[in-house]
Design an enzyme around this catalytic site. Structure first.
Site, PDB file in Angstrom:
ATOM      1  N   LYS A 285      -9.480   5.943  -0.891  1.00  0.00           N
ATOM      2  CA  LYS A 285      -9.900   4.626  -1.386  1.00  0.00           C
ATOM      3  C   LYS A 285     -11.228   4.860  -2.075  1.00  0.00           C
ATOM      4  O   LYS A 285     -12.233   5.113  -1.409  1.00  0.00           O
ATOM      5  CB  LYS A 285     -10.056   3.671  -0.201  1.00  0.00           C
ATOM      6  N   GLU A 289     -14.361  -1.866  -2.852  1.00  0.00           N
ATOM      7  CA  GLU A 289     -15.055  -2.545  -1.743  1.00  0.00           C
ATOM      8  C   GLU A 289     -16.203  -1.708  -1.187  1.00  0.00           C
ATOM      9  O   GLU A 289     -16.377  -1.607   0.025  1.00  0.00           O
ATOM     10  CB  GLU A 289     -14.053  -2.915  -0.640  1.00  0.00           C
ATOM     11  N   ARG A 322      -5.497   5.118  -4.031  1.00  0.00           N
ATOM     12  CA  ARG A 322      -5.220   3.677  -3.913  1.00  0.00           C
ATOM     13  C   ARG A 322      -5.693   2.909  -5.158  1.00  0.00           C
ATOM     14  O   ARG A 322      -6.776   3.157  -5.686  1.00  0.00           O
ATOM     15  CB  ARG A 322      -5.864   3.089  -2.656  1.00  0.00           C
ATOM     16  N   ARG A 339      -9.291 -11.490 -10.153  1.00  0.00           N
ATOM     17  CA  ARG A 339      -9.058 -10.340  -9.286  1.00  0.00           C
ATOM     18  C   ARG A 339      -7.611  -9.850  -9.365  1.00  0.00           C
ATOM     19  O   ARG A 339      -7.356  -8.640  -9.252  1.00  0.00           O
ATOM     20  CB  ARG A 339      -9.414 -10.731  -7.846  1.00  0.00           C
ATOM     21  N   LYS A 363      -0.791  -2.012  -3.971  1.00  0.00           N
ATOM     22  CA  LYS A 363      -0.354  -3.072  -3.056  1.00  0.00           C
ATOM     23  C   LYS A 363       0.819  -3.838  -3.662  1.00  0.00           C
ATOM     24  O   LYS A 363       0.901  -4.013  -4.876  1.00  0.00           O
ATOM     25  CB  LYS A 363      -1.513  -4.018  -2.752  1.00  0.00           C
ATOM     26  N   ASP A 368      -3.797  -9.341  -1.943  1.00  0.00           N
ATOM     27  CA  ASP A 368      -4.088  -8.607  -0.708  1.00  0.00           C
ATOM     28  C   ASP A 368      -3.183  -9.047   0.436  1.00  0.00           C
ATOM     29  O   ASP A 368      -3.674  -9.635   1.405  1.00  0.00           O
ATOM     30  CB  ASP A 368      -5.564  -8.818  -0.346  1.00  0.00           C
ATOM     31  N   GLU A 396      -2.443  -8.686   8.947  1.00  0.00           N
ATOM     32  CA  GLU A 396      -3.817  -9.128   8.680  1.00  0.00           C
ATOM     33  C   GLU A 396      -3.894 -10.601   8.301  1.00  0.00           C
ATOM     34  O   GLU A 396      -4.744 -11.328   8.791  1.00  0.00           O
ATOM     35  CB  GLU A 396      -4.411  -8.257   7.565  1.00  0.00           C
TER      36      GLU A 396
END
Lengths: 685, 685
Positions: A285, A289, A322, A339, A363, A368, A396
């Protein structure tokens, strides 16, 4: 051949592999033939495969428990045999046949044979009844069927031991070290093998200083874990930090164009493969973030990925890079930045430049892991690149394994999403190398974040085991029916339960994803959860934050205008027909209405209801469905083991409480904004 | 007499006591006369007071630094003298006079003399010029002028080292132990004495297991702290847990009616006073936000407080029993429960039943230290009870000492709030025993949560020192002018700064509370902050939580209806005229409009503006005022020490960023709900 014993701890829940799951096959006379006539041709002898002893142990345990026997081929009514030229030499495939009372599983490799063994167990009595079957070939859809663990070695002050983990601590790590006793890992490996999962990355993609050392002085500990996975055909991967050459190696930078950086990674790869010859590769990653990445040196993701790919290439290693890259310090005032567009913008321009052993891991949706998102357009935007679609088995945004939510139907829908319209190549086709603009050589697969921890039931909510099970089954065969998979899971996991009990499970879980969607964020609006932990309703939770997740609700309307005509232009990333289907309010599917359009509360849906009334109706009905599920559960709970029943009672109590919160807060939020009362006068606050 | 040296660490900012603050008085010939002719009457000799050596050290240091001398009475032009019958024998009072060129400070006790000394220093040259002054008596308004530290002994996983602390770690504790070096505590004691503060509770009211031991095996460490406070006339208190008899003493319960529980507390008190003969007493947060208390045994707060009071009474100890008791698991759907009513409901019925040495400690407003709340009606509801009003010097809801916010004007307004209308007894009068229905014997005082930590500037933002300073000055004299106090602080703290610099400070800080109010939660609506940490705008942050802090904003209106006629009935808790003034929309002060009433966005304020336009205007203007303050600062910053200037630059950058967020998020929230555009067309999102 070494002998092994099955990893079974009676104090840990057996999941879908209780002894009873092998009762039908275990009562037979079984022959195992691991040598093949062709083996002298210079091919490695399958009898020396690390998986071979596992097969022997499985058969011995099953026959010992259920009255069968391990016999010679001539006496057998079940034959497990290696034939090197079987199944186009795909080492994971197997052939099932039933002729003249003999049931045969044939494979070119013990790995395929092991999958065939679990297939037999799953068939139960059906394996031995009915008309003859000739050469029914079972081949996994793609070679990459993986789970990522977001496990930290120690408890992280914010994210805990397992990031987005809702099942206790890590099965690998405890208090900063790799566990001495890896029995749980062996049990886990067996569960994974039984549903076809073949790769696991053991540590969090957010890599801390301690976890970096897994590449270095802690490498022997990784090797111990790999040793436990290997007998079940599961390959071990590590998540690594882009900053490793600096923080671990003491280099001045980690610029991918710096030859010292490449040399450092080459040395690291040499070390890892020396310790673990069948190691899988690195997950990374980067520039995401707050994680370090090649952007700091003015390099692209392709530059970064290719440098790592070069380091692992001599060992046959993979780089999972990723694509979860976006601006997480966005200004909510800015309605132009979207985003949802970020992964495409960051990766599509570099299609064709990634090394062959780079797998861009994307993803399933553009945001998300929300309860409802469209399929990510980025997955279809890289025909000359190996692509893996990333899912979350851990829930999540889907109730933290406190809510009973079966995700098979959701995943099935996404995997079968036809990117170029009805009948065209799907997400599953693309990741298996079937992009219509590709040459078929770029093959990725499916990766998901695991939901397993050291909880006695593995997954917090015992019913969340069904998601782990379904993940394996669907990655093996994305066209499998998720409802049948659910039944298979229930039958194997709770063999003591009556048909009423099984029917109740089906009623509880079958449409539980849809139920969860009904009482939470509606119509693809996404988020509306508490920031950080992502549990429970908070309609404005992200509205004014830097995370780029806004719905712009006001007194007239709500939703994100992602059209080309008036919005962010996200629809432009889709091929036809979706670029137009989503663009136009008239054709956009209702369940994605607020994902693509900003519409008045009075907008009329295809059902004929106004959007606001739909929100009210689904939220009232969603909670009612939960209550119906609870009633169904209460009617059959005594059929279940007492510890399972107690845990599920507790989870349902929380689900009802939380779903009530969701219903009332979402309804109240929409009511206070719109001023439009519920047509049926139900209480809104 | 023992000799002491002044606690001065050149590496720590001197706050308002730099050497230069003593330049005028330090240049004089000063005589100190600590014996009194009456001392042979059997009274304790003041020369043996622990404060006496402090006075000598102060005078010696000041004269040594500034060219004066310690001389005999006959040669003096400044005389500090004990006269036992002075100031009605109030040991903290002092008399100032200037006759025939001799400046005299006279007090009945060295504590008063020390306060007089700091008064002289504050007067500077003015002490020695102008017409003669005869017997100008300075008596503190009340005997209780206290600071509570919410310091934990170790870093708490959620609340950090200092709960609601924005100035680094604790000056008392470090890594779970009392600091070896208590120099900072001595410096702090000196700062407190210089502004008249005389009591400090050293640990958090949320008492953990480690902190409980301060009553027990860690008591010698508390005694070390008390030894450091004592020379400055500061008395040490401890916060204690109601559960101590169980958790520390191993008793089966902590029922106040259980004689073993009383005996345990009596033994604890005996221990504490044996170690610290002048110990102050216990502060307790019981049955509040999850802390244990007497409710568990069906007992009242009075039962609990009186039991503790009995234990400490033989030692002259006090029990500070906090009235911050409310339901923190409220249902947001329930509009009848009103957290603002809770303290009154819990305590008013028990007036007259509290022991004499119980001080009921009541927050200044009914909620929780918001930027604008009405004065708490509970403070006026206990005529037969000693009451302390609790404030916050630390800026939990007022910008975390990242925003420049001077609170003197806010506190002054509250302290002078006339509970029975213009000219009637005020909050300050009540806590000093002046409740009109009381008999004058029930005397409490003022308590505030400190804003000090181990930061080099003490308070994070150097300008936040002004709040600590003002807290002392206003508790000594609640009628003092907060603007003059601010000037006094600036002059003492930055003696090197020109009159332009001083004027800039005044422009920056003078109305900074009002400015902060302008850009944050408007018109008494309260909260609208992020839950837990309470920094930054989050208009719905508490709207659907269990904390009882709701504004019920919808597309028409906003605010809490607390009227008797149609709302929660909170106005009923006030005496006349306020019960009617607040009840009626026509008379309710605009700044408390949304605290008392739920009104449409179009409601017209007394200014003639609509409420919504007022919100827009104040939020635009609030940020502009911050920018004007920054400009003023930039014009004079080079006059300030470089380290101070650098810190303030950094804080202003954050204040502008945060105030911009506040402006835009509050305006946008109100706009999206109301749909009413700004009359001036300024950007709202």
């Amino acid at each position: 051949m070494t002998t092994v014993t099955l990893p079974i701890d009676p104090l840990v829940h057996a999941a879908w592999l209780p002894a009873a799951a092998f009762s039908a096959v275990g009562s037979r006379r079984i022959a195992v033939v691991l040598e093949d006539d062709l083996s002298f041709d210079g091919l490695a002898d399958p009898a020396f495969s690390p998986v071979a002893p596992t097969i022997m142990a499985e058969v011995e345990a099953a026959t010992a428990a259920h009255g069968g026997a391990l016999v010679d081929e001539a006496e057998a009514d079940v034959l497990l045999a290696i034939e090197l030229d079987c199944c186009e030499e795909n080492p994971e495939a197997f052939c099932f046949s039933r002729t003249d009372g003999l049931v045969r599983i044939v494979a070119s490799n013990p790995r395929g044979l092991l999958y065939g063994w679990f297939h037999l167990a799953r068939l139960g009595k059906d394996a031995f009844t009915g008309p003859d079957v000739e050469n029914e070939c079972h081949t996994p859809h793609t070679a990459l069927r993986m789970l990522d663990h977001w496990d930290n070695m120690d408890v992280h002050p914010v994210m805990g031991h397992v990031e987005r983990g809702y099942s206790g601590g890590s099965i690998f790590f405890d208090h900063g070290v790799v566990r001495e006793d890896l029995t749980r890992v062996a049990q886990y490996a067996r569960l994974l093998a039984s549903v076809g999962i073949n790769r696991v990355a053991i540590n969090n993609v957010n890599v801390g200083r301690l976890e970096m050392r897994l590449l270095d002085d802690l490498l022997p500990e990784v090797a111990r874990i790999a040793d436990v996975f290997r007998p079940y055909g599961v390959t071990t991967h590590l998540s690594v930090s882009w900053a490793s050459p600096v923080r671990l190696g003491g280099l001045a930078d980690s610029d991918p164009f710096n030859p010292d950086v490449l040399a450092w990674w080459q040395a690291a790869a040499n070390r890892v493969w020396a310790a673990i010859p069948d190691f899988g590769g690195f997950v990374i990653k980067a520039d995401s973030e707050g994680q370090p990445g090649p952007f700091a040196y003015g390099r692209t993701h392709a530059d970064g990925a290719n440098m790592l790919a070069k380091a692992v290439e001599p060992h046959g290693g993979l780089i999972h890079w990723r694509a979860f890259v976006y601006n997480h310090t966005q200004d909510w005032r800015d309605r132009k930045t979207d985003r949802a567009k970020a992964a495409y913008e960051h990766f599509a321009p570099y299609d064709g430049t990634f090394a062959e052993n780079v797998i861009v891991q994307i993803k399933h949706g553009p945001l998300d892991f929300q309860v409802r998102e469209p399929a990510s357009p980025t997955i279809a935007a890289l025909p000359q690149t190996s692509v893996a679609a990333e899912f979350q088995v851990t829930t999540e945004y889907l109730g933290h394994q406190k809510h009973a939510v079966y995700l098979g139907r959701m995943w099935s829908q996404l995997m079968q999403f036809p990117y170029w319209g009805e009948g065209s190549p799907t997400m599953a086709d693309i990741v298996a190398g079937g992009h219509p603009l590709g040459d078929g050589t770029r093959i990725g697969g499916f990766v998901a974040v695991s939901n397993v921890g050291d909880d006695v039931f593995w997954t917090g909510h015992p019913f969340a085991q069904a998601n782990l099970y379904a993940w394996g089954r669907l990655t093996w065969d994305p066209q499998a029916d998720p409802d049948i998979i659910l039944s298979d899971w229930a039958l194997a996991t709770f063999p003591e339960v009556s048909s009423e009990g099984a029917a109740a499970l089906d009623a509880i879980l079958g449409k539980s994803w849809e139920t969860y969607e009904m009482y939470t964020a509606p119509l693809g609006v996404c988020f509306m959860v508490y920031p950080h932990h992502h549990y429970g309703p908070n309609p404005d939770g992200y509205e004014y934050t830097p995370w780029g997740t806004y719905h712009f609700a006001d007194r007239i309307s709500i939703g994100v205008d992602r059209t080309r005509a008036t919005g962010t232009g996200y629809t432009d990333q889709y091929p036809k027909p979706w670029r137009d289907v989503y663009e136009n309010l008239a054709t956009c599917p209702d369940e994605l209405l607020l994902f693509f359009h900003h519409v008045p509360y009075t907008h009329v849906l295809k059902s004929g209801k106004t959007m606001i009334q739909h929100v009210y109706d689904t939220h009232f009905e969603g909670l009612e469905r939960v209550k119906v599920a609870v009633a169904a559960w209460q009617g059959v709970r005594d059929e279940f083991p007492a510890d399972v029943a107690a845990r599920i009672d507790e989870r349902f109590a929380e689900q009802v409480r939380s779903a009530t919160d969701w219903r009332d807060i979402i309804n109240t939020y929409f009511y206070r904004h719109s001023g439009i009362p519920d047509a049926h006068g139900r209480p809104i606050y």
